[in-house]
Design an enzyme around this catalytic site. Structure first.
Site, PDB file in Angstrom:
ATOM      1  N   THR A   1      -7.647   2.872 -19.674  1.00 31.04           N
ATOM      2  CA  THR A   1      -7.304   1.914 -18.602  1.00 31.04           C
ATOM      3  C   THR A   1      -8.588   1.680 -17.791  1.00 31.04           C
ATOM      4  OG1 THR A   1      -6.838   3.530 -16.848  1.00 31.04           O
ATOM      5  CG2 THR A   1      -5.013   3.008 -18.326  1.00 31.04           C
TER       6      THR A   1
ATOM      7  N   TYR B   1      -7.906  15.495  -6.839  1.00 31.18           N
ATOM      8  CA  TYR B   1      -7.054  14.887  -7.876  1.00 31.18           C
ATOM      9  C   TYR B   1      -6.129  15.956  -8.454  1.00 31.18           C
ATOM     10  CZ  TYR B   1      -5.786  11.799 -11.763  1.00 31.18           C
ATOM     11  OH  TYR B   1      -5.086  11.009 -12.653  1.00 31.18           O
TER      12      TYR B   1
ATOM     13  N   ASP C   1       0.892  -1.158   0.000  1.00 25.68           N
ATOM     14  CA  ASP C   1       0.000   0.000   0.000  1.00 25.68           C
ATOM     15  C   ASP C   1       0.928   1.205   0.000  1.00 25.68           C
ATOM     16  OD1 ASP C   1      -1.560   2.189   0.617  1.00 25.68           O
ATOM     17  OD2 ASP C   1      -2.758   1.147   2.118  1.00 25.68           O
TER      18      ASP C   1
ATOM     19  N   LYS D   1      -2.009  16.040  -8.189  1.00 26.65           N
ATOM     20  CA  LYS D   1      -1.169  15.918  -9.385  1.00 26.65           C
ATOM     21  C   LYS D   1      -0.304  17.165  -9.612  1.00 26.65           C
ATOM     22  CE  LYS D   1      -2.376  11.714 -10.506  1.00 26.65           C
ATOM     23  NZ  LYS D   1      -1.399  10.609 -10.406  1.00 26.65           N
TER      24      LYS D   1
HETATM   25  P1  NAP Z   1      -5.527   1.957 -12.699  1.00 29.28           P
HETATM   26  O1  NAP Z   1      -5.817   1.052 -13.842  1.00 29.28           O
HETATM   27  O2  NAP Z   1      -6.608   2.190 -11.683  1.00 29.28           O
HETATM   28  O3  NAP Z   1      -4.206   1.434 -11.981  1.00 29.28           O
HETATM   29  C1  NAP Z   1      -3.747   1.989 -10.786  1.00 29.28           C
HETATM   30  C2  NAP Z   1      -3.240   0.883  -9.898  1.00 29.28           C
HETATM   31  O4  NAP Z   1      -2.816   1.446  -8.639  1.00 29.28           O
HETATM   32  C3  NAP Z   1      -4.351  -0.134  -9.572  1.00 29.28           C
HETATM   33  O5  NAP Z   1      -3.869  -1.441  -9.652  1.00 29.28           O
HETATM   34  C4  NAP Z   1      -4.719   0.270  -8.166  1.00 29.28           C
HETATM   35  O6  NAP Z   1      -5.333  -0.749  -7.394  1.00 29.28           O
HETATM   36  C5  NAP Z   1      -3.368   0.653  -7.605  1.00 29.28           C
HETATM   37  N1  NAP Z   1      -3.512   1.362  -6.339  1.00 29.28           N
HETATM   38  C6  NAP Z   1      -4.524   2.172  -5.940  1.00 29.28           C
HETATM   39  N2  NAP Z   1      -4.339   2.559  -4.673  1.00 29.28           N
HETATM   40  C7  NAP Z   1      -3.187   1.996  -4.265  1.00 29.28           C
HETATM   41  C8  NAP Z   1      -2.466   2.005  -3.040  1.00 29.28           C
HETATM   42  N3  NAP Z   1      -2.896   2.685  -1.972  1.00 29.28           N
HETATM   43  N4  NAP Z   1      -1.308   1.308  -2.967  1.00 29.28           N
HETATM   44  C9  NAP Z   1      -0.857   0.596  -4.025  1.00 29.28           C
HETATM   45  N5  NAP Z   1      -1.503   0.522  -5.201  1.00 29.28           N
HETATM   46  C10 NAP Z   1      -2.651   1.220  -5.319  1.00 29.28           C
HETATM   47  O7  NAP Z   1      -5.105   3.412 -13.200  1.00 29.28           O
HETATM   48  P2  NAP Z   1      -4.240   3.922 -14.447  1.00 29.28           P
HETATM   49  O8  NAP Z   1      -5.172   4.619 -15.352  1.00 29.28           O
HETATM   50  O9  NAP Z   1      -3.342   2.856 -14.955  1.00 29.28           O
HETATM   51  O10 NAP Z   1      -3.406   5.057 -13.707  1.00 29.28           O
HETATM   52  C11 NAP Z   1      -2.035   4.932 -13.378  1.00 29.28           C
HETATM   53  C12 NAP Z   1      -1.518   6.318 -12.981  1.00 29.28           C
HETATM   54  O11 NAP Z   1      -1.682   7.213 -14.080  1.00 29.28           O
HETATM   55  C13 NAP Z   1      -2.287   6.952 -11.819  1.00 29.28           C
HETATM   56  O12 NAP Z   1      -1.386   7.668 -10.995  1.00 29.28           O
HETATM   57  C14 NAP Z   1      -3.238   7.913 -12.513  1.00 29.28           C
HETATM   58  O13 NAP Z   1      -3.628   8.987 -11.676  1.00 29.28           O
HETATM   59  C15 NAP Z   1      -2.372   8.368 -13.672  1.00 29.28           C
HETATM   60  N6  NAP Z   1      -3.129   8.923 -14.802  1.00 29.28           N
HETATM   61  C16 NAP Z   1      -3.995   8.137 -15.511  1.00 29.28           C
HETATM   62  C17 NAP Z   1      -4.627   8.666 -16.629  1.00 29.28           C
HETATM   63  C18 NAP Z   1      -5.539   7.843 -17.506  1.00 29.28           C
HETATM   64  O14 NAP Z   1      -6.096   8.406 -18.470  1.00 29.28           O
HETATM   65  N7  NAP Z   1      -5.720   6.565 -17.267  1.00 29.28           N
HETATM   66  C19 NAP Z   1      -4.417   9.996 -16.981  1.00 29.28           C
HETATM   67  C20 NAP Z   1      -3.563  10.771 -16.217  1.00 29.28           C
HETATM   68  C21 NAP Z   1      -2.894  10.206 -15.150  1.00 29.28           C
HETATM   69  P3  NAP Z   1      -6.979  -0.694  -7.237  1.00 29.28           P
HETATM   70  O15 NAP Z   1      -7.509  -1.081  -8.548  1.00 29.28           O
HETATM   71  O16 NAP Z   1      -7.279  -1.640  -6.137  1.00 29.28           O
HETATM   72  O17 NAP Z   1      -7.339   0.742  -6.883  1.00 29.28           O
END
Ligand code: NAP
Length: 241
Positions: free
Chosen positions: A187, A152, A59, A156
Site C-alpha cells: 500500500t 506503532y 479525523d 497495535k
Molecule cells: P494507508 O495507505 O496510509 O491508508 C491509511 C488511510 O488512513 C490513509 O488514507 C490515511 O490518510 C488515513 N488516515 C491517516 N490518519 C487519519 C486520521 N487521523 N483520520 C482519518 N484517516 C486517517 O495505509 P494502509 O497500509 O492501507 O494501512 C491501513 C491500516 O492497516 C492501518 O491501520 C495500518 O497500520 C494497518 N497495517 C498496514 C500494513 C501494511 O503492510 N500496509 C501492515 C499492518 C497493518 P493520509 O494518507 O492522509 O495519512
C-alpha cells in the site's frame, strides 16, 4: 451478496487497504460509509460506487467527528451493522532514546484512541440494530514488536487488547469484535519498504495485496463468521510462523 443491506463504516477508506475493503464490501451488497481525512480520494470512490456508498470527511482522533459519522450514517442508511477501524499511520524507525514525545502521542492518538472512540460511539447504534461486527485493523506489530517502532507497536498491541476486552463485554448484545494482523501488504504506507530481499524471508516469498486482506474483512463482517469473536486473525504470508 454476502453482505446484502448491511450498513458498514470503514475508516481510512480513501486509499490503500481501506479503499480495497470499501470496494469489496460494496461488491457484496453492503451500504458503505467511507471516512478519511483525504477528501478528494474518498469522495471519488463513493461517487464511483453509486447510491449505496457515501463519503464523510473524518479525523478519527476527533470525538465530534465520530458522533457526526454515526449520526449521518443512521440518518442515511440506518443503524450500523459493521465498523472497520482501519485508519492508521506509521512513522520511520527511530531510536528509543531519541524518540520524540510528540510523534509517540500522535501515533497513539491515530492508531489507538481512534479504535476506542470508534467502538464507543458505534456500539449504541449496533445495539439498536440487534448486533454487529467490529473489525479492528491491528498489525503483525500487535503480535510481535516492530524494530525501532515503539509507538506503532504500542498502539497495535493496544488494539489487539481492546478487541478482546470489548468482545467479552459485547458478546451478550450479539456484537462480535475481532482484530486483523497484516504482515507486509503493498500500500502507499509500505511500498517504499518492500523489496526482493525482504520478501525472501517470508514463507510465501511475496508481500500481500490489499484485496487479500479485504477477503478476510468481508468474512468477519458477514454472518459466515458468526461464532468468531475476541480472536486475532494473522494474514502475513507465514512471516510469524
Ligand atoms: P494507508 O495507505 O496510509 O491508508 C491509511 C488511510 O488512513 C490513509 O488514507 C490515511 O490518510 C488515513 N488516515 C491517516 N490518519 C487519519 C486520521 N487521523 N483520520 C482519518 N484517516 C486517517 O495505509 P494502509 O497500509 O492501507 O494501512 C491501513 C491500516 O492497516 C492501518 O491501520 C495500518 O497500520 C494497518 N497495517 C498496514 C500494513 C501494511 O503492510 N500496509 C501492515 C499492518 C497493518 P493520509 O494518507 O492522509 O495519512
Amino acid at each position: 451478496m454476502r453482505l446484502k443491506d448491511k450498513v458498514i463504516i470503514v475508516t481510512g477508506g480513501a486509499r490503500g487497504m481501506g479503499a480495497s475493503h470499501v470496494k469489496k464490501l460494496a461488491g457484496e451488497g453492503a451500504k458503505v460509509v467511507i471516512t478519511d481525512i483525504l477528501e478528494e480520494e474518498g469522495a471519488r470512490i463513493a461517487k464511483d460506487l453509486g447510491k449505496n456508498a457515501m463519503f464523510i470527511k473524518q479525523d478519527v482522533t476527533d470525538i465530534a467527528d465520530w458522533k457526526h459519522v454515526v449520526e449521518k450514517t443512521e440518518e442515511t442508511f440506518g443503524p450500523v451493522n459493521v465498523l472497520v477501524n482501519n485508519a492508521g499511520i506509521d512513522v520511520p524507525e527511530q531510536d528509543l532514546d531519541n524518540y520524540s514525545e510528540e510523534t509517540y502521542l500522535k501515533v497513539i492518538a491515530v492508531n489507538q484512541h481512534s479504535v476506542f472512540y470508534g467502538m464507543k460511539y458505534v456500539v449504541p447504534s449496533m445495539k439498536k440494530a440487534g448486533g454487529g461486527s467490529i473489525v479492528n485493523i491491528s498489525s503483525l506489530a500487535g503480535i510481535i514488536g516492530a524494530y525501532k517502532k515503539i509507538a506503532y507497536t504500542a498502539s497495535k498491541f493496544a488494539v489487539r487488547g481492546m478487541t478482546k476486552a470489548a468482545a467479552k463485554e459485547l458478546g451478550e448484545f450479539g456484537i462480535r469484535v475481532n482484530s486483523i494482523h497484516p504482515g507486509f501488504i503493498r500500500t502507499p504506507m509500505t511500498e517504499h519498504l518492500i523489496n526482493d530481499e525482504l520478501v525472501q524471508m517470508f514463507p510465501l516469498r511475496r508481500e500481500g495485496h490489499p484485496e487479500e486482506v479485504s477477503d478476510l474483512v468481508v468474512f468477519l463482517a458477514s454472518d459466515e463468521s458468526s461464532y468468531c469473536t475476541g480472536a486475532e486473525f494473522v494474514i502475513d504470508g507465514g512471516m510469524n510462523a
